[in-house]
Design a protein around this motif. Structure first.
Motif, short mmCIF file in Angstrom:
data_model
loop_
_atom_site.label_atom_id
_atom_site.label_comp_id
_atom_site.label_asym_id
_atom_site.label_seq_id
_atom_site.Cartn_x
_atom_site.Cartn_y
_atom_site.Cartn_z
N LEU A 35 -2.40 3.08 -2.84
CA LEU A 35 -0.98 3.00 -3.34
C LEU A 35 -0.92 1.93 -4.67
CD1 LEU A 35 2.13 3.44 -2.71
CD2 LEU A 35 1.84 1.89 -0.97
N GLU A 36 -1.31 0.82 -4.15
CA GLU A 36 -1.18 -0.16 -5.49
C GLU A 36 -1.76 0.50 -6.78
OE1 GLU A 36 -1.72 -4.70 -3.42
OE2 GLU A 36 -3.23 -3.61 -4.51
N PHE A 38 -1.57 3.60 -7.59
CA PHE A 38 -0.61 4.71 -7.84
C PHE A 38 0.63 3.91 -8.39
CE2 PHE A 38 3.25 6.77 -6.57
CZ PHE A 38 3.06 8.05 -7.26
N LEU A 39 0.98 2.81 -8.03
CA LEU A 39 2.22 2.07 -8.43
C LEU A 39 1.74 1.30 -9.81
CD1 LEU A 39 3.47 0.28 -4.95
CD2 LEU A 39 4.42 2.39 -6.26
N ARG A 40 0.48 1.18 -10.16
CA ARG A 40 -0.10 0.79 -11.19
C ARG A 40 0.21 -0.97 -11.06
NH1 ARG A 40 -1.25 4.28 -15.10
NH2 ARG A 40 -0.39 6.46 -14.92
N LEU A 41 0.01 -1.45 -10.11
CA LEU A 41 -0.05 -2.98 -10.04
C LEU A 41 -1.29 -3.36 -10.51
CD1 LEU A 41 1.36 -3.24 -6.27
CD2 LEU A 41 2.66 -3.72 -8.53
N LEU A 196 0.50 -6.43 -2.35
CA LEU A 196 1.69 -5.94 -1.56
C LEU A 196 1.86 -6.81 -0.29
CD1 LEU A 196 1.27 -1.95 -1.47
CD2 LEU A 196 2.94 -3.34 -2.48
#
Length: 230
Positions: A35-36, A38-41, A196
């Motif tokens: 997820l991170e 995907f969020l480009r963190l 996150l």
């Protein structure tokens, strides 16, 4: 002391509950990692690799993680109790309810820390370079190593920084924010938390503060200095 005892008992219950959810915690860890991305963190791996070649810096991060969290919290609470008593009770209440809410999240969403994601390249800097805070997850009966989200290190540090900013005067009081900032970098570099985890801790802190806000109006006022204080 009674409050600490109750919270510790709740934590121990959470530790026992986590024993049967190791597979779920590891699956959640991979999902959070994906997820991170995907969020480009920013990648926790990239941050760790940028520091790990500097052994003195990584050991300093390990020491900050191991030795600063609880002493800094205790020192801040003692100072508030002695010098800013109007701020002490709201801060203590905020930390207690933040911890209780975090324990609920730990039970509902067990999460292995990134240092357990060896497949993506993360390492346990405490175990490799010392000092190590945790033992082997299979034999560690004291701590719940599958409770990465939210990060209480970040949540407590931010809560204390805000309390000290409200309780002190002068233009340099905003430097208290250095503590949660350093704590965030440390928990990521050492592989103990995801970005996150800090985001959720901050959101949970805001929610708890909003729910308790009507009970602590005195904490919003900056007190006048006492006679003899600078």
């Amino acid at each position: 002391m009674l409050l600490v005892g109750v919270l510790f008992l709740a934590y121990k219950i959470g530790r026992l509950a986590a024993d049967g959810h190791v597979g779920e915690a590891l699956t959640n860890a991979q999902n959070v990692w994906d997820l991170e991305r995907f969020l480009r963190l920013p990648s926790e791996l990239a941050v760790q690799q940028a520091v790990i070649s500097q052994k003195w810096l990584i050991k300093a991060a390990n020491c900050y993680y191991a030795y600063v969290h609880f002493p800094a919290t205790a020192a801040a609470l003692i100072w508030l109790y002695l010098r800013r008593p109007a701020h002490y009770l709201p801060t203590r209440r905020l930390l207690a309810w933040l911890t209780a809410a975090s324990l609920v999240v730990h039970l509902l969403f067990p999460l292995a820390p990134p240092r357990m994601l060896s497949a993506v390249g993360m390492v346990d800097t405490g175990r490799l370079f010392g000092p190590a805070v945790y033992g082997s997850p299979s034999s560690d009966a004291l701590t719940n190593q599958y409770a990465a989200m939210p990060s209480l290190h970040v949540g407590w540090a931010l809560a204390l920084a805000i309390a000290l900013i409200l309780a002190t005067r002068g233009r340099y009081r905003w430097l208290w924010l250095a503590h949660p900032t350093i704590t965030l970098l440390v928990v990521v570099v050492t592989g103990n938390h995801y970005w996150l985890d800090a985001v959720v801790a901050t959101a949970l802190l805001g929610l708890v503060a909003a729910l308790l806000g009507h009970r602590a109006p005195a904490a919003l006022a900056i007190p006048e200095p006492r006679v003899g204080e600078g």
